[in-house]
Write a protein that holds these residues in place. Structure first.
Motif, PDB file in Angstrom:
ATOM      1  N   UNK A  53      38.028  24.347  65.380  1.00  0.00           N
ATOM      2  CA  UNK A  53      39.140  24.407  66.312  1.00  0.00           C
ATOM      3  C   UNK A  53      40.052  25.543  65.861  1.00  0.00           C
ATOM      4  N   UNK A  54      40.488  26.343  66.825  1.00  0.00           N
ATOM      5  CA  UNK A  54      41.431  27.426  66.553  1.00  0.00           C
ATOM      6  C   UNK A  54      42.637  27.179  67.446  1.00  0.00           C
ATOM      7  N   UNK A  55      43.754  26.890  66.851  1.00  0.00           N
ATOM      8  CA  UNK A  55      44.951  26.606  67.628  1.00  0.00           C
ATOM      9  C   UNK A  55      44.778  25.341  68.453  1.00  0.00           C
ATOM     10  N   UNK A  56      45.540  25.232  69.505  1.00  0.00           N
ATOM     11  CA  UNK A  56      45.494  24.046  70.362  1.00  0.00           C
ATOM     12  C   UNK A  56      44.581  24.212  71.559  1.00  0.00           C
ATOM     13  N   UNK A  57      44.157  25.442  71.853  1.00  0.00           N
ATOM     14  CA  UNK A  57      43.453  25.694  73.103  1.00  0.00           C
ATOM     15  C   UNK A  57      41.994  26.094  72.961  1.00  0.00           C
ATOM     16  N   UNK A  58      41.450  26.093  71.747  1.00  0.00           N
ATOM     17  CA  UNK A  58      40.084  26.558  71.560  1.00  0.00           C
ATOM     18  C   UNK A  58      39.340  25.652  70.590  1.00  0.00           C
ATOM     19  N   UNK A  59      38.223  25.096  71.040  1.00  0.00           N
ATOM     20  CA  UNK A  59      37.335  24.364  70.136  1.00  0.00           C
ATOM     21  C   UNK A  59      35.897  24.742  70.461  1.00  0.00           C
ATOM     22  N   UNK A  60      35.038  24.637  69.449  1.00  0.00           N
ATOM     23  CA  UNK A  60      33.687  25.151  69.565  1.00  0.00           C
ATOM     24  C   UNK A  60      32.762  24.278  68.730  1.00  0.00           C
ATOM     25  N   UNK A  61      31.691  23.812  69.326  1.00  0.00           N
ATOM     26  CA  UNK A  61      30.664  23.038  68.648  1.00  0.00           C
ATOM     27  C   UNK A  61      29.330  23.731  68.872  1.00  0.00           C
ATOM     28  N   UNK A  62      28.480  23.736  67.844  1.00  0.00           N
ATOM     29  CA  UNK A  62      27.155  24.314  68.048  1.00  0.00           C
ATOM     30  C   UNK A  62      26.144  23.717  67.093  1.00  0.00           C
ATOM     31  N   UNK A  63      24.891  23.776  67.530  1.00  0.00           N
ATOM     32  CA  UNK A  63      23.746  23.354  66.740  1.00  0.00           C
ATOM     33  C   UNK A  63      22.657  24.397  66.914  1.00  0.00           C
ATOM     34  N   UNK A  64      22.012  24.775  65.806  1.00  0.00           N
ATOM     35  CA  UNK A  64      20.896  25.721  65.842  1.00  0.00           C
ATOM     36  C   UNK A  64      19.624  24.946  65.547  1.00  0.00           C
ATOM     37  N   UNK A  65      18.655  25.024  66.469  1.00  0.00           N
ATOM     38  CA  UNK A  65      17.366  24.355  66.310  1.00  0.00           C
ATOM     39  C   UNK A  65      16.279  25.429  66.275  1.00  0.00           C
ATOM     40  N   UNK A  66      15.745  25.729  65.071  1.00  0.00           N
ATOM     41  CA  UNK A  66      14.759  26.799  64.964  1.00  0.00           C
ATOM     42  C   UNK A  66      13.444  26.456  65.659  1.00  0.00           C
ATOM     43  N   UNK A  67      12.817  27.487  66.197  1.00  0.00           N
ATOM     44  CA  UNK A  67      11.490  27.384  66.796  1.00  0.00           C
ATOM     45  C   UNK A  67      10.499  28.072  65.869  1.00  0.00           C
ATOM     46  N   UNK A  68       9.222  27.982  66.170  1.00  0.00           N
ATOM     47  CA  UNK A  68       8.189  28.563  65.313  1.00  0.00           C
ATOM     48  C   UNK A  68       7.927  30.038  65.614  1.00  0.00           C
ATOM     49  N   UNK A  69       8.551  30.592  66.643  1.00  0.00           N
ATOM     50  CA  UNK A  69       8.219  31.948  67.096  1.00  0.00           C
ATOM     51  C   UNK A  69       9.344  32.967  66.879  1.00  0.00           C
ATOM     52  N   UNK A  70      10.090  32.844  65.767  1.00  0.00           N
ATOM     53  CA  UNK A  70      11.200  33.766  65.471  1.00  0.00           C
ATOM     54  C   UNK A  70      12.336  33.678  66.486  1.00  0.00           C
ATOM     55  N   UNK A  71      12.482  32.502  67.101  1.00  0.00           N
ATOM     56  CA  UNK A  71      13.606  32.232  67.994  1.00  0.00           C
ATOM     57  C   UNK A  71      14.251  30.915  67.584  1.00  0.00           C
ATOM     58  N   UNK A  72      15.414  30.653  68.148  1.00  0.00           N
ATOM     59  CA  UNK A  72      16.100  29.380  67.926  1.00  0.00           C
ATOM     60  C   UNK A  72      16.769  28.950  69.221  1.00  0.00           C
ATOM     61  N   UNK A  73      16.848  27.650  69.415  1.00  0.00           N
ATOM     62  CA  UNK A  73      17.631  27.099  70.507  1.00  0.00           C
ATOM     63  C   UNK A  73      19.030  26.841  69.961  1.00  0.00           C
ATOM     64  N   UNK A  74      20.030  27.288  70.689  1.00  0.00           N
ATOM     65  CA  UNK A  74      21.425  27.092  70.280  1.00  0.00           C
ATOM     66  C   UNK A  74      22.111  26.276  71.361  1.00  0.00           C
ATOM     67  N   UNK A  75      22.597  25.112  70.973  1.00  0.00           N
ATOM     68  CA  UNK A  75      23.283  24.219  71.898  1.00  0.00           C
ATOM     69  C   UNK A  75      24.770  24.322  71.585  1.00  0.00           C
ATOM     70  N   UNK A  76      25.577  24.636  72.598  1.00  0.00           N
ATOM     71  CA  UNK A  76      27.006  24.849  72.373  1.00  0.00           C
ATOM     72  C   UNK A  76      27.853  23.989  73.305  1.00  0.00           C
ATOM     73  N   UNK A  77      29.072  23.769  72.881  1.00  0.00           N
ATOM     74  CA  UNK A  77      30.120  23.192  73.722  1.00  0.00           C
ATOM     75  C   UNK A  77      31.389  23.942  73.342  1.00  0.00           C
ATOM     76  N   UNK A  78      31.958  24.618  74.297  1.00  0.00           N
ATOM     77  CA  UNK A  78      33.119  25.469  74.083  1.00  0.00           C
ATOM     78  C   UNK A  78      34.234  25.010  75.002  1.00  0.00           C
TER      79      UNK A  78
END
Length: 116
Positions: A53-78
């Motif tokens: 959380x930054x200040x009162x007006x900004x929050x950010x959540x994320x999860x990185x889920x790696x894949x086998x092919x040099x990519x990752x799934x990134x799930x966010x809530x902003x």
């Protein structure tokens, strides 16, 4: 109130020596109407959620889920002011991805950190 900041938030990892989980640096830029609002950088372990959380007006959540092919799934809530965006990305390591929703734009760059 707009927040112009570059934040480096380091998630504490379970152990300082010999942890096996993959770690990622996620660099994000958030824009409203083309103007930079925040640019947090966070270290996160694979498959573990992190949030900030930054200040009162900004929050950010994320999860990185790696894949086998040099990519990752990134799930966010902003949350910016009273608007919440929940985009999910599949990104190649080291290549920036972005999404625009209305007047909001989110860019994200995921890099693997060597755990040796």
């Amino acid at each position: 109130m707009k927040i112009h900041t570059s934040l480096l938030a380091l998630s504490l990892l379970a152990s300082a020596s010999g942890f096996a989980a993959e770690t990622y640096q996620v660099t994000t830029s958030v824009y409203t109407n083309g103007e930079l609002v925040a640019s947090p950088v966070v270290l996160v372990e694979a498959d573990k959620a992190t949030s900030m959380t930054i200040g009162e007006n900004f929050s950010y959540n994320l999860t990185v889920k790696p894949n086998q092919d040099e990519t990752a799934d990134v799930i966010t809530a902003l949350t910016l002011e009273n608007d919440t965006l929940t985009p999910s990305f599949t990104v190649a390591y080291g290549k920036e991805a972005s999404i625009e929703i209305g007047t909001q734009k989110l860019t994200i760059l995921v890099s693997r950190i060597d755990n040796q």
